[in-house]
Design an enzyme around this catalytic site. Structure first.
Site, PDB file in Angstrom:
ATOM      1  N   ASP A 116       1.194  -1.016  -0.081  1.00 28.74           N
ATOM      2  CA  ASP A 116      -0.272   0.498  -0.106  1.00 28.74           C
ATOM      3  C   ASP A 116       1.221   1.372   0.063  1.00 28.74           C
ATOM      4  OD1 ASP A 116      -2.205   1.878   0.513  1.00 28.74           O
ATOM      5  OD2 ASP A 116      -3.366  -0.568   1.463  1.00 28.74           O
TER       6      ASP A 116
ATOM      7  N   ASP B  44      -3.432   4.261  -2.420  1.00 33.06           N
ATOM      8  CA  ASP B  44      -4.307   4.960  -1.384  1.00 33.06           C
ATOM      9  C   ASP B  44      -4.715   6.501  -2.214  1.00 33.06           C
ATOM     10  OD1 ASP B  44      -5.661   4.425   1.553  1.00 33.06           O
ATOM     11  OD2 ASP B  44      -4.701   6.828   1.244  1.00 33.06           O
TER      12      ASP B  44
ATOM     13  N   GLU C 206      -6.317   3.361  -5.659  1.00 37.48           N
ATOM     14  CA  GLU C 206      -7.707   3.443  -5.390  1.00 37.48           C
ATOM     15  C   GLU C 206      -8.407   5.461  -5.915  1.00 37.48           C
ATOM     16  OE1 GLU C 206      -9.388   3.815  -0.916  1.00 37.48           O
ATOM     17  OE2 GLU C 206      -8.084   4.889  -1.085  1.00 37.48           O
TER      18      GLU C 206
ATOM     19  N   HIS D 177     -10.934  -3.592   3.362  1.00 40.57           N
ATOM     20  CA  HIS D 177     -10.487  -3.360   4.294  1.00 40.57           C
ATOM     21  C   HIS D 177     -11.929  -1.514   4.796  1.00 40.57           C
ATOM     22  CE1 HIS D 177      -7.876  -0.322   2.545  1.00 40.57           C
ATOM     23  NE2 HIS D 177      -8.291  -0.015   3.947  1.00 40.57           N
ATOM     24  N   ASP D 178     -12.562  -1.159   3.869  1.00 39.59           N
ATOM     25  CA  ASP D 178     -13.430   0.032   4.314  1.00 39.59           C
ATOM     26  C   ASP D 178     -14.675  -0.514   4.086  1.00 39.59           C
ATOM     27  OD1 ASP D 178     -11.270   1.421   4.398  1.00 39.59           O
ATOM     28  OD2 ASP D 178     -10.692   1.794   2.453  1.00 39.59           O
TER      29      ASP D 178
HETATM   30  C1  GLC Z   1      -8.499   4.798   1.842  1.00 42.45           C
HETATM   31  C2  GLC Z   1      -8.146   3.846   2.486  1.00 42.45           C
HETATM   32  C3  GLC Z   1      -8.240   4.323   4.199  1.00 42.45           C
HETATM   33  C4  GLC Z   1      -7.897   5.161   4.648  1.00 42.45           C
HETATM   34  C5  GLC Z   1      -7.984   6.670   4.124  1.00 42.45           C
HETATM   35  C6  GLC Z   1      -7.214   7.362   4.293  1.00 42.45           C
HETATM   36  O1  GLC Z   1      -9.721   5.515   1.585  1.00 42.45           O
HETATM   37  O2  GLC Z   1      -8.306   3.127   2.010  1.00 42.45           O
HETATM   38  O3  GLC Z   1      -8.405   2.376   5.050  1.00 42.45           O
HETATM   39  O4  GLC Z   1      -8.122   5.640   5.803  1.00 42.45           O
HETATM   40  O5  GLC Z   1      -7.546   6.437   2.870  1.00 42.45           O
HETATM   41  O6  GLC Z   1      -6.041   7.106   4.569  1.00 42.45           O
END
Ligand code: GLC
Length: 558
Positions: free
Chosen positions: A99, A200, A257, A332-333
């Site tokens: 990540d 991320d 992401e 995980h979200d």
């Molecule tokens: C992304 C991650 C999440 C995190 C956010 C801030 O969305 O997947 O878990 O809280 O970024 O880093």
């Protein structure tokens, strides 16, 4: 159509290290624990392991707040453990994707510690600092975790920007020195043996430097300016530069992401000649059950199958031949897919989990499996809000229930059961021993009480388990090239109960049929003579009668 790349035929498995396997009894998963479980992942058949952050972090956001990009979180192990993980994984033919969290760091990162010292500190411009406007925040942007996206720092009398928590200041990508520091760090990881990056919120890195107000902000409703900041003016310039300086130098896998992207945006990031990223994680199918009252994901709405079909089909069709999809149900979200789009009651859990696996894995794109999905792990419902650990959940509760009094505590708990990120973060259920075999100590987050029924050991002993079904899905992706290359065609878009689609090449087709209900339904699809059944979650075939959560796939020549 581009030539096939290895990552287009790969299946990725996401490990959330904190919750995967503890090896030393401190209640927290760790890298030696992951190493211990590599043979399990090898047997499942996946090609790539995506690790959520393992870097040094004060854990305001479970590692998504990094205080040192080149050090390992002590509770997870050491750099030697990490090198061991690369070596052992590579021995087994597994790749490791890390990540990469570079929209922000932790406020405990050395860069930020320096930056906040004085306005002329060499690191000042590594972050985004602005003067107050009329004694207030520079604009109205809202943090994704609640409240304003600006924090005032007494020492220098300016605000810094944080799209996430106050402990996650946003980096200033306008600064070439910062960009170079990031590329150097990425190249360093490539030298250590990393095989790819999951980036991320990477489409938030370029901010509109005039900082216009966000018209959608309503602090009363816990809204977020994340989408306002998404796809900013120079994001493509930055990613092309990153590609040139880092990504293009190695045969790695990359996925960004990217909240708020449309297929047209995605083509800009991942188009076969874009020279930026290979895939993005789009968010559209993860918001189809959002609140009708404007509270975002804080809702207990049940999704409509027609919305799911519409969104996924749009992505399948619009990217075909131009860019490459990532395929995911959860991470995980996000809540557990069997609880969200399937049915987690005991009589339907396995059937609906297999059905969902079928629908996703037969699409065009690279599938991502989230730990525990392959054994049908379910959402969690703790009695008390104090049992939750997730900053996002706790802040939303404080904001909507305690401060705004907009939602009652009881109502909010139903929303939390539906949407909290902790649904996905409960410890991996390995076996029926204490704490599900996750730890010999006290787990950082309570284990789901259903672990005696739902665990890996049980799944491995049962040739009819979800886990074996996933093994088969993964093997099929490696065997049937049509799963990688076939064009996607949605059938019966208005059917509210059954998802039917085809994958099509010049000489053959796959027909995928999935019943999203818990009852029998009759449909008039036609299976061509000579078709073979590739997979099904029932032992026999009842033809046009689809049983509860039945899924099946036929293959035939045209
Ligand atoms: C992304 C991650 C999440 C995190 C956010 C801030 O969305 O997947 O878990 O809280 O970024 O880093």
């Amino acid at each position: 159509m581009m030539a096939n790349k290895w990552w287009q035929e790969a299946v990725v498995y996401q490990v959330y290290p904190r919750s995967f396997q503890d090896s030393d009894g401190d209640g927290m998963g760790d890298i030696p624990g992951i190493i211990q479980r590599l043979p399990y992942l090898k047997k499942l058949g996946v090609d790539v392991i995506w690790l959520s952050p393992v870097y040094k972090s004060p854990n305001a956001d479970n590692g998504y707040d990094i205080s040192d990009y080149q050090a390992i979180q002590p509770a997870f192990g050491t750099m030697a453990d990490m090198k061991q993980l690369f070596a052992k994984a590579h021995e087994l033919g597994l790749k490791i994707m890390m990540d990469l969290v570079v929209n922000h760091t932790s406020d405990e990162h050395e860069w930020f510690q320096q930056s906040r010292q004085s306005k002329d500190n060499p690191y000042r411009d590594f972050y985004i600092w602005r003067d107050p406007v009329d004694g207030h925040e520079p604009n109205n942007w809202a943090s994704d975790f609640g409240g304003p996206a600006w924090a005032f720092d007494e020492q220098t009398g300016q605000y810094y920007l944080h799209i996430f928590s106050k402990k996650q200041p946003d980096l200033n990508w306008e600064n070439p020195k910062l960009r170079q520091a990031i590329y150097d760090m990425m190249n360093w990881w490539l030298e250590q043996g990393v095989d790819g990056f999951r980036m991320d919120v990477i489409n938030l890195i370029s901010k509109a430097m005039q900082f216009p107000d966000d018209p959608s902000v309503d602090f009363g409703k816990h809204s977020s300016s994340m989408e306002m900041v998404a796809n900013g003016p120079r994001v493509h310039k930055f990613l092309r530069e990153m590609n040139e300086q880092v990504l293009s130098k190695a045969d790695i896998i990359t996925v960004g992401e990217t909240p708020g992207v449309t297929p047209a945006d995605a083509i800009k990031y991942t188009g076969f000649d874009a020279h930026e990223l290979q895939m993005v994680f789009q968010f559209e199918h993860t918001v189809i059950d959002d609140s009708k009252d404007g509270l975002g994901k804080w809702s207990d709405e049940r999704f409509a199958l027609t919305d799911l079909k519409r969104v996924l089909s749009k992505w399948q069709v619009e990217l075909d031949g131009k860019a490459w999809n990532s395929l995911y149900w959860n991470n995980h979200d996000r809540p557990r897919v069997v609880s969200r789009f399937g049915d987690d009651r005991p009589e339907y859990r396995e059937l609906s989990a297999k059905m969902l696996g079928t629908v996703l894995h037969f699409m065009q794109g690279t599938p991502y499996i989230y730990q525990g999905e392959e054994i049908g792990m379910t959402n969690i419902a703790y009695d008390k809000i104090t049992d939750y650990q997730d900053i996002d959940t706790l802040n939303a509760y404080q904001d909507l229930v305690v401060d705004q009094k907009l939602v009652s505590p009881e109502q909010m708990m139903t929303y939390v059961y539906h949407s909290s990120r902790d649904n996905a973060r409960t410890p991996m259920q390995w076996d029926a021993t204490t704490q599900a075999g996750f730890t010999t100590g006290t787990p950082w987050l309570k284990v789901n009480e259903n672990y005696p029924q739902i665990n890996v050991a049980k799944a491995v002993d049962d040739s009819n388990s979800i886990s074996y079904y996933y093994q088969r899905l993964i093997a099929l992706r490696h065997e049937l090239s049509i799963m990688t290359t076939g064009h996607y065609e949605l059938l019966e878009p208005d059917d509210t109960e059954v998802y039917e689609y085809k994958r099509v090449t010049d000489d053959e087709e796959l027909l995928v049929i999935a019943n999203f209900t818990n009852h029998n339904v009759q449909r008039d699809f036609v299976v061509p003579a000579g078709a073979t059944q590739v997979i099904s979650n029932y032992e026999d075939d009842a033809g046009n009668m689809l049983r509860p959560y039945e899924a099946k796939v036929y293959q035939y020549r045209k």
